[in-house]
Design a protein around this motif. Structure first.
Motif, PDB file in Angstrom:
ATOM      1  N   ALA A 169     -26.697 -29.872   2.674  1.00 39.58           N
ATOM      2  CA  ALA A 169     -26.728 -31.003   3.688  1.00 39.58           C
ATOM      3  C   ALA A 169     -28.424 -31.164   4.178  1.00 39.58           C
ATOM      4  O   ALA A 169     -28.706 -32.205   4.360  1.00 39.58           O
ATOM      5  N   ALA A 170     -28.960 -29.937   4.197  1.00 40.26           N
ATOM      6  CA  ALA A 170     -30.495 -30.175   4.849  1.00 40.26           C
ATOM      7  C   ALA A 170     -31.204 -30.867   3.557  1.00 40.26           C
ATOM      8  O   ALA A 170     -32.086 -31.910   3.925  1.00 40.26           O
ATOM      9  N   ALA A 171     -31.158 -30.578   2.220  1.00 35.89           N
ATOM     10  CA  ALA A 171     -31.634 -31.146   1.205  1.00 35.89           C
ATOM     11  C   ALA A 171     -31.228 -32.512   1.005  1.00 35.89           C
ATOM     12  O   ALA A 171     -32.079 -33.381   0.463  1.00 35.89           O
ATOM     13  N   TYR A 172     -30.201 -32.620   1.196  1.00 30.67           N
ATOM     14  CA  TYR A 172     -29.741 -34.103   0.903  1.00 30.67           C
ATOM     15  C   TYR A 172     -30.267 -35.087   1.992  1.00 30.67           C
ATOM     16  O   TYR A 172     -30.829 -36.306   1.825  1.00 30.67           O
ATOM     17  N   ALA A 173     -30.389 -34.607   3.232  1.00 34.13           N
ATOM     18  CA  ALA A 173     -30.900 -35.560   4.420  1.00 34.13           C
ATOM     19  C   ALA A 173     -32.499 -35.589   3.922  1.00 34.13           C
ATOM     20  O   ALA A 173     -33.001 -36.730   4.099  1.00 34.13           O
ATOM     21  N   ALA A 174     -33.265 -34.770   3.656  1.00 36.84           N
ATOM     22  CA  ALA A 174     -34.692 -34.704   3.035  1.00 36.84           C
ATOM     23  C   ALA A 174     -34.801 -35.844   1.942  1.00 36.84           C
ATOM     24  O   ALA A 174     -35.622 -36.776   1.986  1.00 36.84           O
ATOM     25  N   ARG A 175     -33.796 -35.531   1.166  1.00 37.65           N
ATOM     26  CA  ARG A 175     -33.971 -36.485  -0.031  1.00 37.65           C
ATOM     27  C   ARG A 175     -33.657 -38.139   0.224  1.00 37.65           C
ATOM     28  O   ARG A 175     -34.189 -38.905  -0.409  1.00 37.65           O
ATOM     29  N   VAL A 176     -32.703 -38.424   1.043  1.00 34.14           N
ATOM     30  CA  VAL A 176     -32.181 -39.540   1.504  1.00 34.14           C
ATOM     31  C   VAL A 176     -33.571 -40.164   2.259  1.00 34.14           C
ATOM     32  O   VAL A 176     -33.881 -41.559   2.337  1.00 34.14           O
ATOM     33  N   ALA A 177     -34.248 -39.435   2.962  1.00 33.36           N
ATOM     34  CA  ALA A 177     -35.515 -39.861   3.620  1.00 33.36           C
ATOM     35  C   ALA A 177     -36.570 -39.880   2.942  1.00 33.36           C
ATOM     36  O   ALA A 177     -37.937 -40.478   3.287  1.00 33.36           O
ATOM     37  N   GLY A 178     -36.567 -39.515   1.357  1.00 35.96           N
ATOM     38  CA  GLY A 178     -37.774 -39.755   0.564  1.00 35.96           C
ATOM     39  C   GLY A 178     -38.387 -38.588   0.556  1.00 35.96           C
ATOM     40  O   GLY A 178     -39.750 -38.521  -0.072  1.00 35.96           O
ATOM     41  N   GLY A 179     -37.949 -37.425   0.841  1.00 35.89           N
ATOM     42  CA  GLY A 179     -38.946 -36.221   0.742  1.00 35.89           C
ATOM     43  C   GLY A 179     -38.081 -35.073   0.209  1.00 35.89           C
ATOM     44  O   GLY A 179     -37.299 -35.272  -0.472  1.00 35.89           O
ATOM     45  N   HIS A 180     -38.649 -33.784   0.600  1.00 31.86           N
ATOM     46  CA  HIS A 180     -37.922 -32.585   0.202  1.00 31.86           C
ATOM     47  C   HIS A 180     -37.854 -31.925   1.518  1.00 31.86           C
ATOM     48  O   HIS A 180     -38.233 -32.133   2.510  1.00 31.86           O
ATOM     49  N   ALA A 181     -36.684 -31.058   1.397  1.00 29.76           N
ATOM     50  CA  ALA A 181     -36.075 -30.075   2.606  1.00 29.76           C
ATOM     51  C   ALA A 181     -37.423 -29.200   3.101  1.00 29.76           C
ATOM     52  O   ALA A 181     -37.822 -28.539   2.102  1.00 29.76           O
ATOM     53  N   GLY A 182     -37.680 -29.412   4.285  1.00 24.70           N
ATOM     54  CA  GLY A 182     -38.544 -28.438   4.684  1.00 24.70           C
ATOM     55  C   GLY A 182     -38.071 -27.091   5.207  1.00 24.70           C
ATOM     56  O   GLY A 182     -38.500 -27.009   6.533  1.00 24.70           O
ATOM     57  N   GLN A 183     -37.672 -26.347   4.391  1.00 22.24           N
ATOM     58  CA  GLN A 183     -37.027 -25.311   4.911  1.00 22.24           C
ATOM     59  C   GLN A 183     -37.843 -23.979   4.776  1.00 22.24           C
ATOM     60  O   GLN A 183     -38.598 -24.046   3.765  1.00 22.24           O
ATOM     61  N   ASP A 184     -37.494 -23.067   5.586  1.00 21.28           N
ATOM     62  CA  ASP A 184     -38.321 -21.882   5.277  1.00 21.28           C
ATOM     63  C   ASP A 184     -37.982 -21.141   4.051  1.00 21.28           C
ATOM     64  O   ASP A 184     -36.811 -21.293   3.551  1.00 21.28           O
ATOM     65  N   ALA A 185     -38.932 -20.421   3.367  1.00 15.35           N
ATOM     66  CA  ALA A 185     -38.529 -19.683   2.252  1.00 15.35           C
ATOM     67  C   ALA A 185     -37.117 -18.778   2.591  1.00 15.35           C
ATOM     68  O   ALA A 185     -37.126 -17.967   3.518  1.00 15.35           O
ATOM     69  N   ALA A 186     -36.113 -18.807   1.489  1.00 16.47           N
ATOM     70  CA  ALA A 186     -35.065 -18.019   1.466  1.00 16.47           C
ATOM     71  C   ALA A 186     -35.365 -16.527   0.794  1.00 16.47           C
ATOM     72  O   ALA A 186     -36.051 -16.482  -0.119  1.00 16.47           O
ATOM     73  N   ALA A 187     -34.602 -15.475   1.578  1.00 18.80           N
ATOM     74  CA  ALA A 187     -34.630 -14.227   0.886  1.00 18.80           C
ATOM     75  C   ALA A 187     -33.933 -14.320  -0.363  1.00 18.80           C
ATOM     76  O   ALA A 187     -32.816 -15.158  -0.402  1.00 18.80           O
ATOM     77  N   GLN A 188     -34.251 -13.610  -1.359  1.00 25.68           N
ATOM     78  CA  GLN A 188     -33.732 -13.598  -2.672  1.00 25.68           C
ATOM     79  C   GLN A 188     -32.710 -12.354  -2.749  1.00 25.68           C
ATOM     80  O   GLN A 188     -33.059 -11.234  -2.206  1.00 25.68           O
ATOM     81  N   TYR A 189     -31.868 -12.702  -3.538  1.00 28.32           N
ATOM     82  CA  TYR A 189     -30.857 -11.511  -3.794  1.00 28.32           C
ATOM     83  C   TYR A 189     -31.616 -10.174  -4.550  1.00 28.32           C
ATOM     84  O   TYR A 189     -31.031  -9.142  -4.274  1.00 28.32           O
ATOM     85  N   GLN A 190     -32.376 -10.531  -5.359  1.00 31.55           N
ATOM     86  CA  GLN A 190     -33.123  -9.313  -6.014  1.00 31.55           C
ATOM     87  C   GLN A 190     -33.853  -8.618  -5.082  1.00 31.55           C
ATOM     88  O   GLN A 190     -33.930  -7.343  -5.120  1.00 31.55           O
ATOM     89  N   GLU A 191     -34.431  -9.060  -3.875  1.00 34.72           N
ATOM     90  CA  GLU A 191     -35.092  -8.479  -2.829  1.00 34.72           C
ATOM     91  C   GLU A 191     -33.879  -7.435  -2.223  1.00 34.72           C
ATOM     92  O   GLU A 191     -34.292  -6.383  -1.825  1.00 34.72           O
ATOM     93  N   PHE A 192     -32.543  -7.941  -1.911  1.00 36.18           N
ATOM     94  CA  PHE A 192     -31.660  -7.270  -1.559  1.00 36.18           C
ATOM     95  C   PHE A 192     -31.388  -5.731  -2.456  1.00 36.18           C
ATOM     96  O   PHE A 192     -31.122  -4.940  -1.819  1.00 36.18           O
ATOM     97  N   ALA A 193     -31.411  -6.094  -3.705  1.00 39.80           N
ATOM     98  CA  ALA A 193     -30.976  -5.314  -4.608  1.00 39.80           C
ATOM     99  C   ALA A 193     -31.969  -3.982  -4.495  1.00 39.80           C
ATOM    100  O   ALA A 193     -31.942  -2.752  -4.569  1.00 39.80           O
TER     101      ALA A 193
END
Length: 456
Positions: A169-193
């Motif tokens: 939903a956040a990425a869609y809103a950003a794309r509709v507005a003509g940009g990219h989602a300005g979200q913080d970097a997500a933790a990755q599953y390999q970090e968890f492993a």
């Protein structure tokens, strides 16, 4: 080559991303490409009603953004004689299907929305197919649609699907507005492993293992006798029996939970343990449930198969009333969650616990109450989202689980209790599933309204 076999060009051991404990647990149920944990029906599928005009081009870009953001959606699990490991592949486009639902046969849209969701839930999804995310939009008209997301369960869990939808939903809103989602970097599953490997030896873990060794001494997960024994020559054929309890019973259960300082899960777990006691003749009941398995705050917004198998032992021996069973259920649940560790470590110390999985005449039926981590409500970028959770239509063919059965309950936003019982048609008749649900309902009602009722 098996589903988890490594190709000849696999990288060196030193470069490998380790598997999490849960991925190793899933490998124990690897039955090839058409069954088991890596089979083509071991999927997770959720749906949302969407109001507003969907920009399909923006939706496609947003789906692809989610795959870039969460690398587990493009990660393969492989294995060879040196063990299992993960391989992260480059991003690739998400398959997006568009279906015009129109007015159909005149059935209410809510009914046809659920039928559309069920149809996609039953669709195979090869584990080799990357990314491990598909989407479908069924449109009733220009401003009323159903959005369905499907993933392979080896890469996600129910919590992860909520994260994916929120990020979509956040990425869609950003794309509709003509940009990219300005979200913080997500933790990755390999970090968890890697974190699990790094913390494999710690005082806290040692204390928790000691708790579980004592708690599960001489215990076995309680299996119920199936209508037919397992036939190793047949791939599983899962279906699901769905139900919604009436408002009166639902409110009684929630009131009972408040009055006894329990969670709704504890009340339902007590009723379920009595059901297993009646069905099997054993007073010392052990059943598996699931936790989010995330442990640290940094993993709350991550995607992956974090879910953890948690054994709940409720010994009803000596209980005179249903209320006394609830007391023991509360104690068992609190202890289980206070001492939660990866199930693989519990199984190492209590190997007999899993014996019923090897008995072809028994089926282990896990019991859970679903957690809605990030409920999608309201509007975003001109769209309104409402998850389809009030589901009443059973399925002859559904997504599968690696083994046994799965009983899932949900507390709906209106307070009603909804549920599903997933079972293998080769081993159970649907009438048996309906019978189990009916008896569970009776026990739950009696426990909520008359806890002093004698147990026997």
């Amino acid at each position: 080559m098996s589903i988890t076999a490594a190709p000849p060009e696999a990288e060196s051991t030193a470069d490998r991303i380790p598997l999490s404990y849960n991925q190793e647990f899933l490998r124990a149920f690897d039955k090839g490409e058409t069954d088991g944990a890596f089979g083509h029906r071991h999927t997770l599928v959720c749906g949302w009603r969407v109001t507003g005009a969907i920009d399909l081009a923006a939706l496609q870009l947003a789906l692809d953004d989610v795959v870039v953001r969460h690398e587990v959606l493009r990660t393969a699990v492989r294995g060879d004689e040196q063990g299992g490991y993960q391989v992260v592949e480059p991003p690739s486009p998400v398959a997006l299907e568009i279906r015009e639902l129109g007015e159909g046969d005149g059935a209410p849209r809510d009914v046809r929305a659920e039928e559309f969701l069920n149809e996609l839930d039953a669709r195979p999804f090869e584990v080799r197919e990357l990314p491990h995310l598909r989407a479908a939009v069924g449109r009733f008209d220009a401003t009323d649609a159903v959005l369905v997301l499907a993933t392979h369960h080896t890469s996600t869990d129910a919590w992860s699907l909520q994260v994916i939808m929120r990020d979509l939903a956040a990425a869609y809103a950003a794309r509709v507005a003509g940009g990219h989602a300005g979200q913080d970097a997500a933790a990755q599953y390999q970090e968890f492993a890697r974190w699990q490997q790094e913390t494999a030896a710690s005082p806290r873990l040692d204390r928790a293992r000691g708790y579980w060794r004592e708690r599960l001494e001489e215990a076995r997960i309680t299996g119920i006798t199936s209508d037919r024994p397992r036939d190793e020559n047949l791939a599983s054929a899962y279906g699901v029996h769905r139900f919604v309890f009436d408002a009166q019973l639902s409110s009684a259960v929630l009131r009972s939970a408040r009055d006894t300082r329990c969670t709704p899960f504890m009340v339902m777990a007590a009723a379920y343990s009595v059901l297993l006691r009646e069905r099997t003749g054993t007073s010392d009941v052990v059943f598996p449930t699931f936790s989010s398995g995330r442990y640290e705050d940094r993993f709350m917004d991550a995607v992956g198969p974090f879910f953890n198998f948690v054994p709940v032992r409720i010994d009803t021996t000596g209980c005179a009333t249903l209320g006394e069973v609830l007391d023991r259920a509360r104690e068992a649940c609190v202890g289980a969650y206070q001492h939660e560790i990866p199930f693989a470590r519990i199984a190492e110390d209590s190997p007999a616990l899993l014996a019923p999985f090897a008995d072809g005449s028994l089926a282990v039926v896990a019991f859970e109450v679903l957690q809605t981590a990030f409920p999608m409500t309201g509007t975003d970028a001109g769209l309104g989202f409402a998850e389809i959770r009030h589901r009443t239509r059973s399925q002859r063919v559904s997504s599968a689980i690696p083994d046994g059965g799965l009983w899932a309950m949900d507390v709906l936003p209106n307070g009603q209790l909804a549920g599903s019982l997933k079972f293998d048609h080769h081993r159970f008749d649907e009438s048996t599933a309906a019978e189990l649900v009916a008896r569970f309902r009776e026990l739950l009602s009696t426990l909520a309204d008359a806890p002093h009722t004698p147990l026997d």
